[in-house]
Design a protein around this motif. Structure first.
Motif, short mmCIF file in Angstrom:
data_model
loop_
_atom_site.label_atom_id
_atom_site.label_comp_id
_atom_site.label_asym_id
_atom_site.label_seq_id
_atom_site.Cartn_x
_atom_site.Cartn_y
_atom_site.Cartn_z
N GLN A 282 0.88 -1.04 -0.10
CA GLN A 282 0.10 0.04 -0.18
C GLN A 282 0.91 1.35 0.07
O GLN A 282 1.79 1.47 0.83
CB GLN A 282 -1.00 0.08 1.25
CG GLN A 282 -1.89 1.03 1.24
CD GLN A 282 -2.96 1.06 2.50
OE1 GLN A 282 -2.33 1.40 3.51
NE2 GLN A 282 -3.94 1.02 2.23
N VAL A 283 0.80 2.11 -0.93
CA VAL A 283 1.39 3.25 -1.17
C VAL A 283 0.42 4.31 -1.09
O VAL A 283 -0.46 4.26 -2.28
CB VAL A 283 2.51 3.32 -2.34
CG1 VAL A 283 3.15 4.53 -2.36
CG2 VAL A 283 3.32 2.04 -2.22
N SER A 284 0.54 5.42 -0.39
CA SER A 284 -0.32 6.51 -0.62
C SER A 284 0.68 7.68 -0.46
O SER A 284 1.57 7.91 0.26
CB SER A 284 -1.20 6.73 0.52
OG SER A 284 -0.65 6.43 1.81
N ASN A 285 0.22 8.87 -1.25
CA ASN A 285 0.92 10.30 -1.33
C ASN A 285 0.14 11.32 -1.53
O ASN A 285 -0.81 11.20 -2.02
CB ASN A 285 2.37 10.01 -2.41
CG ASN A 285 1.61 9.82 -3.96
OD1 ASN A 285 1.44 8.78 -3.92
ND2 ASN A 285 1.36 11.04 -4.31
N SER A 286 0.65 12.44 -1.03
CA SER A 286 0.13 13.79 -1.19
C SER A 286 0.07 13.85 -2.61
O SER A 286 0.99 13.71 -3.46
CB SER A 286 0.39 14.74 -0.21
OG SER A 286 1.89 15.06 -0.61
#
Length: 359
Positions: free
Chosen positions: A305-309
């Motif tokens: 899981q990769v989340s970024n602004s």
């Protein structure tokens, strides 16, 4: 397929040998059992002719093997119709000659055969003419052996096609990885260049990290699979480089959970998603950007899981990029119907969820 391509294949040799043995001995044995049961009303009487069947079966096995392995199979593989016809005609003639002379001679001079069968062999041997039973041999021997040859050719071609497809997949994977390597190094060298322009003290540590990553890519990532723990070490080095490059107030988190020590995976499969988060998530961010990465493994699957602004205003740089395109193709090849990839995007958040089913 050319005739010169023919060779005895160990994979199917035992199938062919079993079929030849059945044709030489099994068919006659079944026929004798049926005759003893239904005509003589005593199933044990088939043993009276067992010696005769051993002799005739042995000669049949010899002629079948020569006909099939030396001639028929070669012509079937080479799609030589004339050759199939000529060798089949020759087989019938030679088979009858062998039966009339060598086979009858052995029957007459062995103690394994009853006197009635010996007398019949003497009569057949002294008969001045030879009867060529083409119809019987075509039905009894030639059609089954031609069918066997076509079956083996079909199985061989199917296996060769499978091997060819596997080679093509390997070539495609190598091509995709070759595209990924310069793309990765290009981005990382740009990062080092930016630090060097600022005369940052972090330039040397960043180069050292890059050296470790280059060693992994050049000497380990060319293998079909690597230990997941080694891949995670590489990703940790990459994230450490990104932490050096970005300001302290940028929130970068990397969390690993439940990793199995024996698990192996394809190298550099997860990197594009993480690289993409840093490149497009923090490229324009100067205040409160973040990149959060979680890699978790269970008995059933491996999850990334990769989340970024998303910087405001975001530049239209094509978020998917070459890395994401390549990794989609690699997933289709390596995990057909065994992976789930979801990419969600909002004005402020870009999130990737990848689930790989454990083998």
């Amino acid at each position: 397929m050319k005739a010169t391509h023919f060779k005895i294949d160990r994979k199917y040799f035992w199938v062919e040998l079993s079929f030849l043995l059945f044709l030489s001995f099994g068919v006659s044995l079944i026929s004798d059992l049926e005759y003893s049961t239904y005509e003589q009303h005593d199933i044990t009487r088939f043993a009276e002719d067992i010696g005769y069947r051993l002799i005739t079966g042995s000669f049949s096995l010899l002629t079948y093997a020569i006909y099939y392995l030396a001639f028929l199979k070669r012509y079937v593989f080479g799609r030589k119709v004339v050759g199939i016809i000529l060798c089949s005609v020759g087989f019938v003639i030679i088979d009858q000659l062998i039966y009339k002379f060598p086979t009858n001679w052995v029957i007459i001079h062995t103690d394994l055969v009853s006197n009635s069968l010996k007398k019949r062999a003497v009569v057949d041997l002294l008969r001045p003419h030879i009867i060529f039973m083409f119809n019987y041999r075509v039905i009894r021997s030639i059609i089954p052996l031609i069918g066997l040859a076509f079956l083996i050719r079909s199985l061989t071609q199917e296996r060769e096609m499978k091997e060819l497809k596997e080679q093509q997949l390997v070539s495609e994977l190598n091509y995709l990885k070759a595209q990924l390597h310069p793309h990765f190094f290009f981005n990382t060298i740009n990062n080092i260049y930016a630090l060097a322009l600022k005369q940052s003290v972090q330039t040397a540590p960043m180069i050292a990290r890059l050296g470790e990553m280059m060693r992994y890519i050049l000497y380990e990532a060319d293998q079909p699979t690597v230990p997941l723990s080694r891949e995670l070490t590489f990703l940790s080095d990459y994230i450490a480089v990104e932490k050096i490059r970005h300001q302290a107030h940028i929130d970068i988190q990397f969390d690993v959970q439940g990793i199995r020590s024996d698990y192996r995976m394809e190298p550099l499969l997860l990197l594009p998603f993480i690289e993409n988060a840093f490149k497009h998530g923090l490229e324009e961010e100067t205040k409160n950007g973040f990149v959060h990465i979680v890699i978790c493994q269970t008995d059933q699957d491996l999850t990334l899981q990769v989340s970024n602004s998303v910087p405001q205003p975001v530049k239209k740089t094509g978020v998917s990029g070459i890395g994401i395109q390549n990794v989609r193709k690699r997933l289709d090849i390596l995990y057909p119907d065994k992976y789930q990839l979801d990419i969600n995007e909002t004005p402020k958040l870009y999130e990737v969820n990848l689930i790989l089913t454990n083998p």
